[in-house]
Write a protein that holds these residues in place. Structure first.
Motif, mmCIF file in Angstrom:
data_model
loop_
_atom_site.group_PDB
_atom_site.id
_atom_site.type_symbol
_atom_site.label_atom_id
_atom_site.label_comp_id
_atom_site.label_asym_id
_atom_site.label_seq_id
_atom_site.Cartn_x
_atom_site.Cartn_y
_atom_site.Cartn_z
ATOM 1 N N ALA A 92 0.827 -1.207 0.000
ATOM 2 C CA ALA A 92 0.000 0.000 0.000
ATOM 3 C C ALA A 92 0.863 1.259 0.000
ATOM 4 C CB ALA A 92 -0.928 -0.008 1.208
ATOM 5 N N VAL A 93 1.908 1.264 0.805
ATOM 6 C CA VAL A 93 2.776 2.433 0.914
ATOM 7 C C VAL A 93 3.593 2.631 -0.366
ATOM 8 C CG1 VAL A 93 4.750 3.424 2.152
ATOM 9 C CG2 VAL A 93 2.888 2.319 3.421
ATOM 10 N N ALA A 94 4.046 1.532 -0.970
ATOM 11 C CA ALA A 94 4.891 1.612 -2.161
ATOM 12 C C ALA A 94 4.182 2.261 -3.339
ATOM 13 C CB ALA A 94 5.381 0.211 -2.542
ATOM 14 N N GLN A 95 2.860 2.347 -3.282
ATOM 15 C CA GLN A 95 2.138 3.006 -4.365
ATOM 16 C C GLN A 95 2.411 4.499 -4.402
ATOM 17 O OE1 GLN A 95 -2.019 1.899 -4.830
ATOM 18 N NE2 GLN A 95 -1.661 -0.038 -3.757
ATOM 19 N N TYR A 96 2.757 5.100 -3.273
ATOM 20 C CA TYR A 96 3.076 6.532 -3.283
ATOM 21 C C TYR A 96 4.519 6.825 -2.851
ATOM 22 C CZ TYR A 96 1.713 6.381 1.732
ATOM 23 O OH TYR A 96 1.586 6.073 3.075
ATOM 24 N N LEU A 97 5.186 5.857 -2.192
ATOM 25 C CA LEU A 97 6.615 5.973 -1.859
ATOM 26 C C LEU A 97 7.313 4.716 -2.389
ATOM 27 C CD1 LEU A 97 6.389 7.317 1.825
ATOM 28 C CD2 LEU A 97 7.136 8.604 -0.195
ATOM 29 N N PRO A 98 7.655 4.698 -3.677
ATOM 30 C CA PRO A 98 8.103 3.453 -4.311
ATOM 31 C C PRO A 98 9.479 2.965 -3.864
ATOM 32 C CG PRO A 98 8.309 5.296 -5.834
ATOM 33 C CD PRO A 98 7.583 5.816 -4.639
ATOM 34 N N ASN A 99 10.261 3.796 -3.212
ATOM 35 C CA ASN A 99 11.619 3.397 -2.838
ATOM 36 C C ASN A 99 11.719 2.824 -1.421
ATOM 37 O OD1 ASN A 99 12.729 4.211 -5.345
ATOM 38 N ND2 ASN A 99 12.735 6.354 -4.636
ATOM 39 N N VAL A 100 10.578 2.676 -0.735
ATOM 40 C CA VAL A 100 10.642 2.007 0.568
ATOM 41 C C VAL A 100 10.917 0.526 0.354
ATOM 42 C CG1 VAL A 100 9.118 3.670 1.711
ATOM 43 C CG2 VAL A 100 8.137 1.626 0.629
ATOM 44 N N ARG A 101 11.419 -0.134 1.386
ATOM 45 C CA ARG A 101 11.780 -1.546 1.298
ATOM 46 C C ARG A 101 11.027 -2.339 2.356
ATOM 47 N NH1 ARG A 101 12.919 0.047 -2.795
ATOM 48 N NH2 ARG A 101 14.946 0.171 -3.831
ATOM 49 N N LEU A 102 10.574 -3.517 1.958
ATOM 50 C CA LEU A 102 9.803 -4.364 2.857
ATOM 51 C C LEU A 102 10.557 -4.655 4.146
ATOM 52 C CD1 LEU A 102 7.404 -6.174 3.574
ATOM 53 C CD2 LEU A 102 8.439 -7.988 2.192
ATOM 54 N N GLU A 103 11.865 -4.895 4.041
ATOM 55 C CA GLU A 103 12.636 -5.257 5.236
ATOM 56 C C GLU A 103 12.744 -4.113 6.238
ATOM 57 O OE1 GLU A 103 15.531 -4.463 1.762
ATOM 58 O OE2 GLU A 103 13.617 -5.513 2.122
ATOM 59 N N GLY A 104 12.396 -2.896 5.818
ATOM 60 C CA GLY A 104 12.437 -1.758 6.745
ATOM 61 C C GLY A 104 11.209 -1.651 7.632
ATOM 62 N N PHE A 105 10.146 -2.409 7.316
ATOM 63 C CA PHE A 105 8.906 -2.375 8.103
ATOM 64 C C PHE A 105 9.023 -3.330 9.286
ATOM 65 C CE2 PHE A 105 7.628 -0.554 4.171
ATOM 66 C CZ PHE A 105 6.465 0.167 4.389
ATOM 67 N N LYS A 106 8.734 -2.827 10.469
ATOM 68 C CA LYS A 106 8.773 -3.638 11.687
ATOM 69 C C LYS A 106 7.464 -3.446 12.452
ATOM 70 C CE LYS A 106 13.077 -4.607 10.756
ATOM 71 N NZ LYS A 106 13.429 -5.941 10.197
ATOM 72 N N PRO A 107 6.890 -4.537 12.977
ATOM 73 C CA PRO A 107 5.642 -4.384 13.743
ATOM 74 C C PRO A 107 5.831 -3.426 14.919
ATOM 75 C CG PRO A 107 6.127 -6.704 13.309
ATOM 76 C CD PRO A 107 7.355 -5.938 12.916
ATOM 77 N N ASP A 108 4.858 -2.547 15.109
ATOM 78 C CA ASP A 108 4.951 -1.572 16.202
ATOM 79 C C ASP A 108 3.858 -1.833 17.236
ATOM 80 O OD1 ASP A 108 5.642 0.521 17.792
ATOM 81 O OD2 ASP A 108 5.265 2.099 16.333
ATOM 82 N N TYR A 109 2.627 -1.471 16.937
ATOM 83 C CA TYR A 109 1.524 -1.710 17.878
ATOM 84 C C TYR A 109 0.234 -1.842 17.093
ATOM 85 C CZ TYR A 109 0.693 3.340 17.397
ATOM 86 O OH TYR A 109 0.438 4.595 16.908
ATOM 87 N N VAL A 110 -0.830 -2.217 17.804
ATOM 88 C CA VAL A 110 -2.147 -2.429 17.209
ATOM 89 C C VAL A 110 -3.174 -1.610 17.980
ATOM 90 C CG1 VAL A 110 -3.984 -4.119 16.790
ATOM 91 C CG2 VAL A 110 -1.592 -4.742 16.347
ATOM 92 N N GLY A 111 -4.106 -1.012 17.274
ATOM 93 C CA GLY A 111 -5.204 -0.293 17.906
ATOM 94 C C GLY A 111 -6.539 -0.839 17.427
ATOM 95 N N ILE A 112 -7.566 -0.693 18.250
ATOM 96 C CA ILE A 112 -8.923 -1.119 17.901
ATOM 97 C C ILE A 112 -9.809 0.115 17.862
ATOM 98 C CG2 ILE A 112 -10.822 -2.677 18.423
ATOM 99 C CD1 ILE A 112 -8.191 -4.132 17.963
ATOM 100 N N ARG A 113 -10.576 0.256 16.780
ATOM 101 C CA ARG A 113 -11.438 1.424 16.608
ATOM 102 C C ARG A 113 -12.907 0.994 16.637
ATOM 103 N NH1 ARG A 113 -7.740 1.468 12.449
ATOM 104 N NH2 ARG A 113 -9.187 1.459 10.684
ATOM 105 N N PRO A 114 -13.759 1.675 17.421
ATOM 106 C CA PRO A 114 -15.195 1.365 17.381
ATOM 107 C C PRO A 114 -15.813 1.911 16.107
ATOM 108 C CG PRO A 114 -14.815 3.240 18.805
ATOM 109 C CD PRO A 114 -13.462 2.772 18.355
ATOM 110 N N LYS A 115 -16.646 1.110 15.473
ATOM 111 C CA LYS A 115 -17.294 1.517 14.231
ATOM 112 C C LYS A 115 -18.808 1.489 14.409
ATOM 113 C CE LYS A 115 -13.824 1.899 11.171
ATOM 114 N NZ LYS A 115 -13.624 3.065 10.282
ATOM 115 N N ALA A 116 -19.484 2.499 13.875
ATOM 116 C CA ALA A 116 -20.941 2.540 13.958
ATOM 117 C C ALA A 116 -21.595 1.671 12.896
ATOM 118 C CB ALA A 116 -21.433 3.979 13.838
ATOM 119 N N VAL A 117 -20.875 1.387 11.806
ATOM 120 C CA VAL A 117 -21.388 0.519 10.751
ATOM 121 C C VAL A 117 -20.305 -0.480 10.368
ATOM 122 C CG1 VAL A 117 -23.013 2.209 9.828
ATOM 123 C CG2 VAL A 117 -20.676 2.140 8.939
ATOM 124 N N GLY A 118 -20.727 -1.583 9.778
ATOM 125 C CA GLY A 118 -19.802 -2.633 9.410
ATOM 126 C C GLY A 118 -19.254 -2.478 8.008
#
Length: 499
Positions: A414-440
């Motif tokens: 998804a990111v490479a579509q607008y920043l094509p020079n990023v590299r997969l190996e540079g991505f590291k898991p950080d954290y996860v958030g949960i968002r309440p949604k009013a619709v599915g």
């Protein structure tokens, strides 16, 4: 006989027994009218006064009813306050802070965790949004623009770390009409009613840039980026310091208290004998500590349900199954990035959302680039739906918080579509958030919801609401102070005067 009538017959019968049947004729008649209405109360009054021994039978009947009920009998309130706010996230804290500024009013904020903001408020992008994406007359737009201004003011006045970074919404040739429509909408936006105008400038300043000019700001942008929308009012904030500043204001007030490590285990409408000047309100039962902790019961005249992820559960506990609110939740993963392709990225970068032909019907703003106050780059959140059911534990979402590598490839693509020079190996898991949604999934745009419930249909109940804040996702952090202002000064304005 409905649950509320059994509830109050229980209170009347217990009062009658506890006072050795010395309840006056007027008191008994008034209590019965409150519960059963004038049509049936006279017959019941005659029956109880002429055959007082039968009150024990009624007391037994009510006890048996509650023994059959999965919730058991309500606990009589031990104290009374004007306002209870349930939920100590950034929105609940902002509301309690605003209520604490009212004269001669008492407020308690109840939070089940040990500290403030341990759910959605501490697991997000920490972005101060400008108010760009939503329908012009929506609460999300109005409260985001107003909240943005209040938040910047508050940060300056209270030394809360923030940075007005600005944001680029980047677009391919095919997506140019979308950012052009955003720019046209922004130019027409007025300062939101009913709030005061905060400057002589536009409510939402934006500027259309060519792709080449956007690359002057962020050299690593893809050659496929044909244009961008510049939003100078976007920024980032230290959400933890912000919540600490709200806590301090509440603690320093003379009329509000913070109660942590305390769960709300039950809420009941209160309609009955006068307590602390009110015959209507809400009984909130609490448990401090573990299952064997200290229980409590408080009567509040106004109840604010700001529990975020758990907000529909509190409402549903009062509703028959056919009327219960559906619950939807979105899991969003964030990734740290260490690598090439982001040189010169000192602003936030957002792709165009997948709108699928709907001007505002998207479920996510896309996997975007944010920069924290230390200058570190982070990508996210993505979108993954998770599900909860009625009766499920309020902490169901915790099992979904563990970050892992499973989403990194999709995020990279998804990111490479607008920043094509990023590299997969540079991505590291950080954290996860949960968002309440009013619709599915596929449900389209959903605004913030301020739901009103009342103890009963009596006129006094209009001044004793339970207000539930539902679907408070992004831009909830930005809008927090405006949500508080809107609720206290506008939604509850008649309540203050009707006490």
């Amino acid at each position: 006989m409905v649950r509320e009538q059994y509830n109050m017959l229980f209170v009347i019968a217990k009062s009658y027994l506890d006072t050795s049947q010395d309840m006056s004729t007027a008191e008994l008649a008034e209590s019965l009218i409150n519960v059963f209405g004038t049509k049936y109360s006279r017959n019941m009054w005659i029956f109880l006064k002429q055959r007082p021994s039968r009150i024990n039978d009624y007391f037994t009947e009510v006890q048996n009813y509650w023994q059959r009920s999965p919730n058991g009998p309500p606990k009589a309130p031990e104290s009374a306050v004007d306002y209870i706010v349930v939920g100590g996230g950034v929105v609940g804290l902002a509301i309690a802070r605003k209520l604490s500024q009212l004269e001669n009013r008492s407020t308690i904020l109840i939070e089940r965790h040990n500290h403030a903001g341990e759910e959605t408020s501490s697991r997000n992008s920490e972005v101060i949004h400008s108010g760009l994406y939503y329908p012009p007359d929506s609460l999300k737009t109005r409260l985001c623009i107003r909240g943005r201004e209040l938040l910047y003011r508050h940060c300056i006045a209270n030394n809360v770390p923030f940075r007005r970074t600005g944001k680029l919404v980047v677009a391919t040739q095919k997506q140019l009409p979308y950012i052009e429509s955003l720019h046209a909408k922004a130019r027409k936006l007025e300062w939101p009613y009913p709030f005061e105008r905060t400057s002589d400038g536009p409510a939402l300043p934006t500027q259309l840039l060519s792709g080449s000019n956007a690359r002057l700001i962020v050299p690593g942008l893809s050659k496929e980026i044909a244009g961008a929308l510049w939003c100078p009012e976007t920024g980032v904030v230290d959400s933890h310091s912000l919540m600490e500043s709200f806590e301090k204001d509440i603690i320093d007030s003379e009329s509000a208290d913070l109660v942590y490590s305390t769960r709300v285990v039950r809420v009941d409408p209160f309609v009955g004998p006068e307590i602390d000047g009110t015959k209507r309100g809400w009984v909130v039962q609490t448990m401090t500590g573990g299952e064997c902790g200290e229980s409590g019961s408080i009567l509040t005249k106004t109840l604010v349900n700001a529990t975020g992820l758990s907000a529909p559960m509190m409402v549903n506990s009062l509703l028959p199954e056919a009327k219960r609110i559906p619950m939807f939740y979105a899991r969003g993963s964030y990734a740290k990035y260490y690598g090439p392709g982001i040189e010169g990225a000192k602003v936030l970068i957002y792709p165009c959302p997948e709108i699928e032909g709907k001007a505002h019907g998207f479920q996510s703003l896309g996997t975007h680039l944010t920069i924290d106050l230390q200058g570190h780059v982070r990508f996210g959140p993505d979108l993954q739906w998770i599900w909860a059911t009625d009766g499920q534990d309020a902490d169901f979402w915790k099992t979904h918080l563990v970050p892992d590598d499973s989403r990194l490839t999709e995020m990279y693509e998804a990111v490479a579509q607008y920043l094509p020079n990023v590299r997969l190996e540079g991505f590291k898991p950080d954290y996860v958030g949960i968002r309440p949604k009013a619709v599915g999934p596929g449900g389209g745009f959903a605004d913030f919801v301020f739901r009103d419930d009342y103890p009963d249909a009596d006129r006094e109940s209009l001044y004793r609401p339970m207000i539930s804040l539902l679907g408070i996702e992004s831009p909830g952090l930005t809008a927090s102070l405006a949500i508080a202002e809107y609720l206290v000064e506008h939604k509850l304005e008649h309540v203050h005067g009707g006490r």
